[in-house]
Motif scaffolding. Structure first.
Motif, PDB file in Angstrom:
ATOM      1  N   GLU A 219       0.823  -1.208   0.000  1.00 12.15           N
ATOM      2  CA  GLU A 219       0.000   0.000   0.000  1.00 12.15           C
ATOM      3  C   GLU A 219       0.857   1.258   0.000  1.00 12.15           C
ATOM      4  O   GLU A 219       0.534   2.247  -0.635  1.00 12.15           O
ATOM      5  N   ASP A 220       1.985   1.190   0.767  1.00 16.60           N
ATOM      6  CA  ASP A 220       2.822   2.378   0.908  1.00 16.60           C
ATOM      7  C   ASP A 220       3.700   2.628  -0.309  1.00 16.60           C
ATOM      8  O   ASP A 220       4.078   3.760  -0.593  1.00 16.60           O
ATOM      9  N   VAL A 221       4.049   1.554  -1.007  1.00 19.94           N
ATOM     10  CA  VAL A 221       4.924   1.693  -2.172  1.00 19.94           C
ATOM     11  C   VAL A 221       4.119   2.183  -3.366  1.00 19.94           C
ATOM     12  O   VAL A 221       2.946   1.878  -3.526  1.00 19.94           O
ATOM     13  N   SER A 222       4.773   2.945  -4.197  1.00 18.69           N
ATOM     14  CA  SER A 222       4.113   3.467  -5.402  1.00 18.69           C
ATOM     15  C   SER A 222       3.468   2.342  -6.207  1.00 18.69           C
ATOM     16  O   SER A 222       4.026   1.266  -6.362  1.00 18.69           O
ATOM     17  N   GLN A 223       2.258   2.615  -6.688  1.00 14.23           N
ATOM     18  CA  GLN A 223       1.539   1.619  -7.475  1.00 14.23           C
ATOM     19  C   GLN A 223       2.261   1.305  -8.791  1.00 14.23           C
ATOM     20  O   GLN A 223       1.976   0.316  -9.448  1.00 14.23           O
ATOM     21  N   ASP A 224       3.198   2.174  -9.167  1.00 17.28           N
ATOM     22  CA  ASP A 224       3.925   1.976 -10.412  1.00 17.28           C
ATOM     23  C   ASP A 224       5.038   0.942 -10.266  1.00 17.28           C
ATOM     24  O   ASP A 224       5.624   0.525 -11.261  1.00 17.28           O
ATOM     25  N   ARG A 225       5.342   0.532  -9.048  1.00 20.68           N
ATOM     26  CA  ARG A 225       6.459  -0.392  -8.843  1.00 20.68           C
ATOM     27  C   ARG A 225       6.081  -1.800  -9.284  1.00 20.68           C
ATOM     28  O   ARG A 225       5.057  -2.339  -8.878  1.00 20.68           O
ATOM     29  N   ASN A 226       6.926  -2.389 -10.086  1.00 23.10           N
ATOM     30  CA  ASN A 226       6.748  -3.766 -10.528  1.00 23.10           C
ATOM     31  C   ASN A 226       7.019  -4.694  -9.342  1.00 23.10           C
ATOM     32  O   ASN A 226       8.082  -4.617  -8.725  1.00 23.10           O
ATOM     33  N   PRO A 227       6.075  -5.588  -8.992  1.00 28.26           N
ATOM     34  CA  PRO A 227       6.273  -6.475  -7.839  1.00 28.26           C
ATOM     35  C   PRO A 227       7.527  -7.337  -7.947  1.00 28.26           C
ATOM     36  O   PRO A 227       8.062  -7.772  -6.921  1.00 28.26           O
TER      37      PRO A 227
END
Length: 283
Positions: A219-227
């Motif tokens: 939730e805290d990490v940018s939604q743009d980050r590839n898992p």
């Protein structure tokens, strides 16, 4: 000098919680440390200069979980705290003698020099009792220096991940130490963590999968980050090994927070004791 009145600790509780657990852990993590005493908490603090490659530690104990009686008087009503510097091994050694204690008291005294006095009442085979006293030299830290001993700010992590069994991790890192002085920790939001050694001659990687990520991590990490994208930090392997050596039992919670190329933050919970440990990136 600030006054810390005698403190009574239930021996059985102390035996399982502070001896040998907390005191041994602190002794392994820091040669000297600061003990912060406040009305509701005790903190063991290590605050080396991160810019010089030093580590930081913040260990917290809720006093009501350890003490049956607790009286303290700080500098003032507004600054009701006491900060002491002590040698960690001295405290650990003193508490080791409390294995079969009937009662244990800790108090701040002045015996030609400031001391943390540990009084241990022991029972003999004949049920008679004797008191063993340890006077641990301390330095009372003036209030003007307290600002450098506050709880570290937890940086926004690129990746947060649960750690594997620490005993297993320690065994692996011990072997890697024979190859290189530096280690790369990398992890992603798919629950994957790698411990990696890279030299001119060899590259060794240990992979951990399905470790899981804390619910707040995604939730805290940018939604743009590839898992699958790895966040990594290169650290002094001796610092990591020192941290792992201090963990005698596997904690109830162990999280690793990585700020890429800057710092790794370990957040551990041992029943009633929480520990935060920061290792900066190797520059």
């Amino acid at each position: 000098m600030p006054h810390w009145a005698p403190v009574n600790l239930p021996a059985a509780f102390l035996l399982h919680s502070i001896t040998p657990g907390v005191s041994n852990m602190i002794a392994k993590l820091a040669k000297t440390c600061t003990l912060r005493i406040s009305p509701d908490k005790l903190n063991f603090i290590l605050s080396d200069k991160v810019a010089n490659g030093g580590v930081s530690m913040w260990c917290e104990l809720e006093q009501e979980n350890f003490f049956s009686e607790f009286q303290m008087e700080g500098v003032s009503a507004e600054n009701n705290e006491i900060y002491l510097e002590l040698t960690s091994e001295n405290l650990s050694r003193a508490l080791k003698t409390a294995q079969n204690a009937r009662a244990l008291k800790i108090k701040l005294t002045n015996k030609h020099f400031p001391c943390l006095t540990v009084s241990i009442e022991l029972l003999s085979v004949s049920n008679s009792s004797r008191v063993v006293t340890h006077d641990i030299p301390i330095r009372v830290i003036p209030r003007k220096l307290w600002k450098d001993l506050q709880e570290p700010t937890v940086p926004d992590a690129d990746v947060s991940i649960y750690l594997p069994v620490l005993k297993t991790m320690k065994s692996i890192v011990e072997k890697m130490k024979n190859i290189s002085n530096h280690l790369i920790i990398e992890a992603n939001l798919n629950g994957e963590l790698n411990l990696k050694i890279e030299t001119e001659l060899v590259c060794v990687t240990t992979h951990f999968k399905d470790l899981g990520n804390p619910p707040s991590a995604s939730e805290d990490v940018s939604q743009d980050r590839n898992p699958e994208q790895m966040a990594e930090v290169r650290i002094d392997i001796r610092r990591l090994l020192q941290f792992l050596a201090g963990q005698q039992v596997n904690p109830t919670k162990a999280v690793c927070n990585i700020v890429s190329n800057k710092i790794v933050h370990f957040d551990l919970l041992h029943e009633d004791v929480s520990l935060q440990y920061f290792i900066p990136a190797f520059s």
